[in-house]
Design an enzyme around this catalytic site. Structure first.
Site, PDB file in Angstrom:
ATOM      1  N   GLY A  36       0.671  -1.196  -0.086  1.00  0.00           N
ATOM      2  CA  GLY A  36      -0.087   0.015   0.053  1.00  0.00           C
ATOM      3  C   GLY A  36       0.737   1.208   0.131  1.00  0.00           C
ATOM      4  O   GLY A  36       0.573   2.367   0.609  1.00  0.00           O
ATOM      5  N   SER A  57       1.538   3.354  -2.301  1.00  0.00           N
ATOM      6  CA  SER A  57       1.473   4.503  -3.171  1.00  0.00           C
ATOM      7  C   SER A  57       0.866   5.730  -2.560  1.00  0.00           C
ATOM      8  O   SER A  57       0.775   6.914  -3.082  1.00  0.00           O
ATOM      9  CB  SER A  57       0.597   4.134  -4.318  1.00  0.00           C
ATOM     10  N   SER A  58       0.228   5.463  -1.268  1.00  0.00           N
ATOM     11  CA  SER A  58      -0.540   6.612  -0.728  1.00  0.00           C
ATOM     12  C   SER A  58      -0.648   6.472   0.718  1.00  0.00           C
ATOM     13  O   SER A  58      -0.297   5.495   1.247  1.00  0.00           O
ATOM     14  CB  SER A  58      -1.971   6.686  -1.362  1.00  0.00           C
ATOM     15  N   GLY A  59      -0.996   7.781   1.463  1.00  0.00           N
ATOM     16  CA  GLY A  59      -1.449   7.558   2.982  1.00  0.00           C
ATOM     17  C   GLY A  59      -0.263   7.184   3.789  1.00  0.00           C
ATOM     18  O   GLY A  59       0.955   7.427   3.589  1.00  0.00           O
ATOM     19  N   ASP A  63      -1.122  -6.457  -6.888  1.00  0.00           N
ATOM     20  CA  ASP A  63      -2.468  -6.606  -6.152  1.00  0.00           C
ATOM     21  C   ASP A  63      -2.294  -7.733  -5.179  1.00  0.00           C
ATOM     22  O   ASP A  63      -1.955  -8.763  -5.560  1.00  0.00           O
ATOM     23  CB  ASP A  63      -3.604  -7.006  -6.965  1.00  0.00           C
ATOM     24  N   SER A 109      -3.230  -2.660  11.951  1.00  0.00           N
ATOM     25  CA  SER A 109      -4.483  -2.873  12.457  1.00  0.00           C
ATOM     26  C   SER A 109      -5.332  -1.538  12.832  1.00  0.00           C
ATOM     27  O   SER A 109      -4.950  -0.533  12.401  1.00  0.00           O
ATOM     28  CB  SER A 109      -4.888  -3.727  13.399  1.00  0.00           C
ATOM     29  N   TYR A 122     -15.277  -3.474   8.471  1.00  0.00           N
ATOM     30  CA  TYR A 122     -13.917  -2.873   8.673  1.00  0.00           C
ATOM     31  C   TYR A 122     -13.243  -3.119  10.112  1.00  0.00           C
ATOM     32  O   TYR A 122     -12.102  -3.755  10.138  1.00  0.00           O
ATOM     33  CB  TYR A 122     -13.980  -1.359   8.571  1.00  0.00           C
ATOM     34  N   SER A 123     -14.201  -3.197  11.106  1.00  0.00           N
ATOM     35  CA  SER A 123     -13.685  -3.414  12.395  1.00  0.00           C
ATOM     36  C   SER A 123     -13.414  -4.810  12.598  1.00  0.00           C
ATOM     37  O   SER A 123     -12.242  -5.152  13.064  1.00  0.00           O
ATOM     38  CB  SER A 123     -14.809  -3.052  13.366  1.00  0.00           C
ATOM     39  N   ALA A 124     -14.073  -5.824  11.935  1.00  0.00           N
ATOM     40  CA  ALA A 124     -13.974  -7.349  11.964  1.00  0.00           C
ATOM     41  C   ALA A 124     -12.533  -7.573  11.292  1.00  0.00           C
ATOM     42  O   ALA A 124     -11.770  -8.479  11.574  1.00  0.00           O
ATOM     43  CB  ALA A 124     -15.151  -7.890  11.502  1.00  0.00           C
ATOM     44  N   SER A 125     -12.421  -6.864  10.340  1.00  0.00           N
ATOM     45  CA  SER A 125     -11.133  -7.266   9.437  1.00  0.00           C
ATOM     46  C   SER A 125      -9.963  -6.905  10.021  1.00  0.00           C
ATOM     47  O   SER A 125      -8.903  -7.497  10.189  1.00  0.00           O
ATOM     48  CB  SER A 125     -11.065  -6.389   8.054  1.00  0.00           C
ATOM     49  N   LYS A 126      -9.945  -5.619  10.858  1.00  0.00           N
ATOM     50  CA  LYS A 126      -8.912  -5.422  11.700  1.00  0.00           C
ATOM     51  C   LYS A 126      -8.700  -6.194  13.158  1.00  0.00           C
ATOM     52  O   LYS A 126      -7.522  -6.320  13.479  1.00  0.00           O
ATOM     53  CB  LYS A 126      -9.251  -3.882  12.019  1.00  0.00           C
ATOM     54  N   THR A 140      -5.928  10.997   5.967  1.00  0.00           N
ATOM     55  CA  THR A 140      -5.422  10.623   4.566  1.00  0.00           C
ATOM     56  C   THR A 140      -6.463  10.562   3.732  1.00  0.00           C
ATOM     57  O   THR A 140      -7.464  10.978   3.995  1.00  0.00           O
ATOM     58  CB  THR A 140      -4.880   9.194   4.917  1.00  0.00           C
TER      59      THR A 140
END
Length: 261
Positions: free
Chosen positions: A8, A10-12, A47, A125, A139-143, A174
């Site tokens: 990741g 390329s940004s942020g 990817d 995370s 999103y919370s679950a993925s983290k 960001t």
């Protein structure tokens, strides 16, 4: 010279972490789907959800640099909306990038780190892993999955000189905010709570820390012995501790008062 890989990049946060590691003296490679050149950082178009592409790219780095000392998994994106109305393919895509993208990269680098008997894997995370944000459930679950996976992995690979650290971060200013995939379907049924919640999230993010600060923090811990979970920012350390100490019901009431009104 030590070598670092940042996904990741390329940004942020990923971009700022790559720059901070370069400034700390690392040879830095970054994985992202688009090239956003930075001096002294080698881009490889990857990817992270493509396991074969990740494997080939990691092998390319090993052949050029001789090894990988530090991996920082920053690749990810966010979705928001009510669980009831979120398309399943979108929820799966959230996990494919945020969680399984991290798994793909780590799976590719671990054999080389284990053979070298050294290495530091840093997985990004969020405090949402402990705070469980409504209307950001996937999103919370993925983290939360990343945090749990990282702690388990750390114990698996510790005997081989490899450490795994999870960085749980709070609100960061960001492009992540603008890139969030928002599902506002069902806002009427939920009495406007979806749009109000997302608006509050975005306001908090726009007032959050700069990605340069987080990038510098990650670069600083990259060469240190760390706890399995590091929380970035004093206020978020307190929030994370509070979330872990409070009974689930009380924690839910506090978070709901902020993000589920």
């Amino acid at each position: 010279m030590k070598t670092a890989l940042v996904t990741g990049g390329s940004s942020g946060i990923g971009r700022c972490t790559a720059a901070a590691l370069r400034n700390a003296g690392f040879a830095v490679y970054e994985f992202s789907r688009r090239d956003a050149p930075q001096d002294g950082i080698k881009h490889i178009s990857v990817d992270v959800t493509d396991e074969d592409a990740v494997q080939k790219a990691v092998e390319k780095i090993i052949s050029e640099a001789g090894g990988i000392d530090v991996v920082v998994n920053c690749a990810g994106f966010g979705i928001s909306g009510a669980v009831e109305f979120t398309p399943l393919d979108q929820a799966k895509a959230q996990f494919d990038v945020n969680f399984f993208g991290t798994v793909n990269v780590n799976k590719a680098v671990l054999p080389f780190m284990r053979e070298a008997r050294k290495g530091h894997i840093i997985n990004i995370s969020s405090v949402a892993a402990a705070a469980h944000i409504p209307f950001q459930a996937f999103y919370s679950a993925s983290k939360a999955a990343i945090s749990s996976y990282s702690c388990a992995l750390d114990n698996e690979v510790k005997p081989y000189g490899i450490q795994v650290t999870t960085v749980e971060q709070g609100d960061i200013h960001t492009g992540f905010t603008q890139a969030r995939q928002k599902v506002i379907v069902g806002d009427k049924e939920y009495c406007g709570r979806i749009s109000r919640s997302v608006s509050q999230m975005e306001k908090d993010e726009q007032n959050g820390a700069s990605p340069e600060v987080i990038g510098a923090y990650i670069a600083k811990i990259a060469e240190k012995k760390c706890k399995p979970i590091c929380v970035a920012g004093a206020q978020y350390k307190f929030l994370s501790l509070l979330c872990k100490l409070l009974p689930c019901g009380l924690r839910g009431k506090i978070v709901g008062a902020i993000y589920a009104k």
